[in-house]
Each structure stands twice: as C-alpha cells, then as structure tokens.
Design a protein around this motif. Structure first.
Motif, PDB file in Angstrom:
ATOM      1  N   MET A   1     -11.324  -6.356  12.974  1.00 27.56           N
ATOM      2  CA  MET A   1     -11.696  -6.286  11.580  1.00 27.56           C
ATOM      3  C   MET A   1     -10.513  -6.631  10.705  1.00 27.56           C
ATOM      4  N   LEU A   2     -10.752  -6.578   9.441  1.00 28.56           N
ATOM      5  CA  LEU A   2      -9.678  -6.871   8.493  1.00 28.56           C
ATOM      6  C   LEU A   2      -8.779  -5.655   8.368  1.00 28.56           C
ATOM      7  N   ASP A   3      -7.483  -5.899   8.374  1.00 27.32           N
ATOM      8  CA  ASP A   3      -6.523  -4.812   8.227  1.00 27.32           C
ATOM      9  C   ASP A   3      -5.972  -4.882   6.815  1.00 27.32           C
ATOM     10  N   LEU A   4      -6.587  -4.115   5.915  1.00 29.21           N
ATOM     11  CA  LEU A   4      -6.160  -4.138   4.520  1.00 29.21           C
ATOM     12  C   LEU A   4      -5.392  -2.862   4.219  1.00 29.21           C
ATOM     13  N   GLY A   5      -4.124  -2.995   3.939  1.00 30.14           N
ATOM     14  CA  GLY A   5      -3.301  -1.864   3.551  1.00 30.14           C
ATOM     15  C   GLY A   5      -3.199  -1.798   2.039  1.00 30.14           C
ATOM     16  N   LEU A   6      -2.404  -0.844   1.569  1.00 31.54           N
ATOM     17  CA  LEU A   6      -2.251  -0.655   0.131  1.00 31.54           C
ATOM     18  C   LEU A   6      -1.514  -1.849  -0.499  1.00 31.54           C
ATOM     19  N   SER A   7      -0.537  -2.378   0.198  1.00 27.51           N
ATOM     20  CA  SER A   7       0.227  -3.504  -0.367  1.00 27.51           C
ATOM     21  C   SER A   7      -0.654  -4.755  -0.474  1.00 27.51           C
ATOM     22  N   LYS A   8      -1.501  -5.002   0.524  1.00 26.64           N
ATOM     23  CA  LYS A   8      -2.381  -6.177   0.474  1.00 26.64           C
ATOM     24  C   LYS A   8      -3.426  -6.022  -0.629  1.00 26.64           C
ATOM     25  N   MET A   9      -3.935  -4.813  -0.826  1.00 26.53           N
ATOM     26  CA  MET A   9      -4.917  -4.582  -1.894  1.00 26.53           C
ATOM     27  C   MET A   9      -4.280  -4.803  -3.263  1.00 26.53           C
ATOM     28  N   ALA A  10      -3.026  -4.370  -3.424  1.00 27.10           N
ATOM     29  CA  ALA A  10      -2.330  -4.573  -4.698  1.00 27.10           C
ATOM     30  C   ALA A  10      -2.111  -6.057  -4.953  1.00 27.10           C
ATOM     31  N   LEU A  11      -1.762  -6.809  -3.923  1.00 20.67           N
ATOM     32  CA  LEU A  11      -1.558  -8.250  -4.058  1.00 20.67           C
ATOM     33  C   LEU A  11      -2.862  -8.947  -4.448  1.00 20.67           C
ATOM     34  N   ILE A  12      -3.967  -8.551  -3.799  1.00 19.32           N
ATOM     35  CA  ILE A  12      -5.268  -9.153  -4.141  1.00 19.32           C
ATOM     36  C   ILE A  12      -5.653  -8.814  -5.572  1.00 19.32           C
ATOM     37  N   GLY A  13      -5.391  -7.584  -6.008  1.00 21.67           N
ATOM     38  CA  GLY A  13      -5.699  -7.184  -7.381  1.00 21.67           C
ATOM     39  C   GLY A  13      -4.891  -7.964  -8.399  1.00 21.67           C
ATOM     40  N   ALA A  14      -3.605  -8.187  -8.112  1.00 16.34           N
ATOM     41  CA  ALA A  14      -2.760  -8.939  -9.049  1.00 16.34           C
ATOM     42  C   ALA A  14      -3.216 -10.388  -9.148  1.00 16.34           C
ATOM     43  N   VAL A  15      -3.537 -11.003  -8.004  1.00 21.87           N
ATOM     44  CA  VAL A  15      -4.009 -12.390  -8.020  1.00 21.87           C
ATOM     45  C   VAL A  15      -5.336 -12.486  -8.774  1.00 21.87           C
ATOM     46  N   ALA A  16      -6.239 -11.513  -8.571  1.00 19.11           N
ATOM     47  CA  ALA A  16      -7.519 -11.530  -9.264  1.00 19.11           C
ATOM     48  C   ALA A  16      -7.327 -11.365 -10.764  1.00 19.11           C
ATOM     49  N   LEU A  17      -6.373 -10.510 -11.156  1.00 19.22           N
ATOM     50  CA  LEU A  17      -6.108 -10.323 -12.587  1.00 19.22           C
ATOM     51  C   LEU A  17      -5.610 -11.620 -13.218  1.00 19.22           C
TER      52      LEU A  17
END
Length: 154
Positions: A1-17
């Motif tokens: 499965m996908l291994d999403l940690g806190l740092s990866k979620m923050a990176l995805i949120g910043a790119v989406a913003l």
C-alpha cells in the motif's frame, strides 16, 4: 500500500495549496474526502460480501456433514428397532394372551360442584372497602372533573 507519513502529507498539502490556490482548496479537499469515504465504504462492502460467501460455503459444508450424521443415526436406529422387534416377537411367541374378562371400570359418578348461588364466598364486605379507600363505584370522566374541580374563590 501507500506509505504516507506526516512529512509526505505536508508536502502534498503545500503543493496543493500552490497549484489549486487558497480559494478552491477547501472545496477540493471536501470532494476528495467524500470520494475517499465512498471508496472505503465500497471496499468494506466487497470485503463483507466475500466474508458472507465464505461463511455460506462453510455453512453448506457443515449442513452436509450434519445431514450425513443424521442419516447414519437414523439407519442405526432402524436396524436396532428391527432387531428389537425380532427379539420381542421371539420372546412373546410362547406367551398366550389373556382372555378378556368383560370387566370395565365404572363411569365416574356425578359430583355436585357445591356452589351456592346466594352466597359469594370471596366477597369483600362494603364497610372494609369504605375503610380502606377502595373505589366501589365507577365515575365517568365528566363526573370526576366536576367532583375534583377546585372551588371558585368568591
């Protein structure tokens, strides 16, 4: 499965913003959340259906084993019963049946129930009802309201 940690979620949120912009980001996040929820419910439904089908197969197998065991027991009971009937017939073959004597038990005699319609044995006396506060007469709804209505202050 996908291994999403806190740092990866923050990176995805910043790119989406940056890509989507702050005005449209809440609406997109809600849409993505609802889609993820629907996907999770669908996966859970599929898992439940697979589990039900597996349980159904197990129940069918169990039913077959119980039916075969019941057939075996029925056959053994029938063979035992037939052996018992043969033994009983051999044992009772030498016995003679008793002749009927013609005696029959007499029919039961009529017994008066002992009721006296003039006397109520379980009746509670009127004075006892009055003393203990038992209501002896039924009041209609209108009579009850008239009786217990507070008196006007004149």
């Amino acid at each position: 499965m996908l291994d999403l940690g806190l740092s990866k979620m923050a990176l995805i949120g910043a790119v989406a913003l940056i890509v989507i912009g702050p005005e449209k980001l809440p609406r997109v996040a809600r849409t993505v959340g609802t889609l993820l929820g629907k996907a999770q419910r669908y996966v859970a439904d599929v898992k439940a259906e697979v589990n039900r089908s597996m349980d159904l197969e197990e129940l069918k197998k169990m039913k077959e084993t119980v039916e075969t065991a019941a057939r075996d027991v029925e056959q053994s009971v029938q063979t035992t019963a037939s052996d018992f009937e043969k033994d009983w017939a051999e044992t009772t073959a030498g016995l003679s049946s008793p002749e009927p004597t013609g005696w029959e038990p007499p029919p039961p005699e009529y017994k008066h129930p002992g009721k006296n319609w003039r006397l109520k044995r379980g009746a509670v006396p009127q004075w006892y009802k009055a003393r203990s506060g038992v209501r002896t007469k039924a009041l209609s709804g209108a009579a009850r309201v008239a009786r217990y209505r507070p008196k006007p202050l004149n």
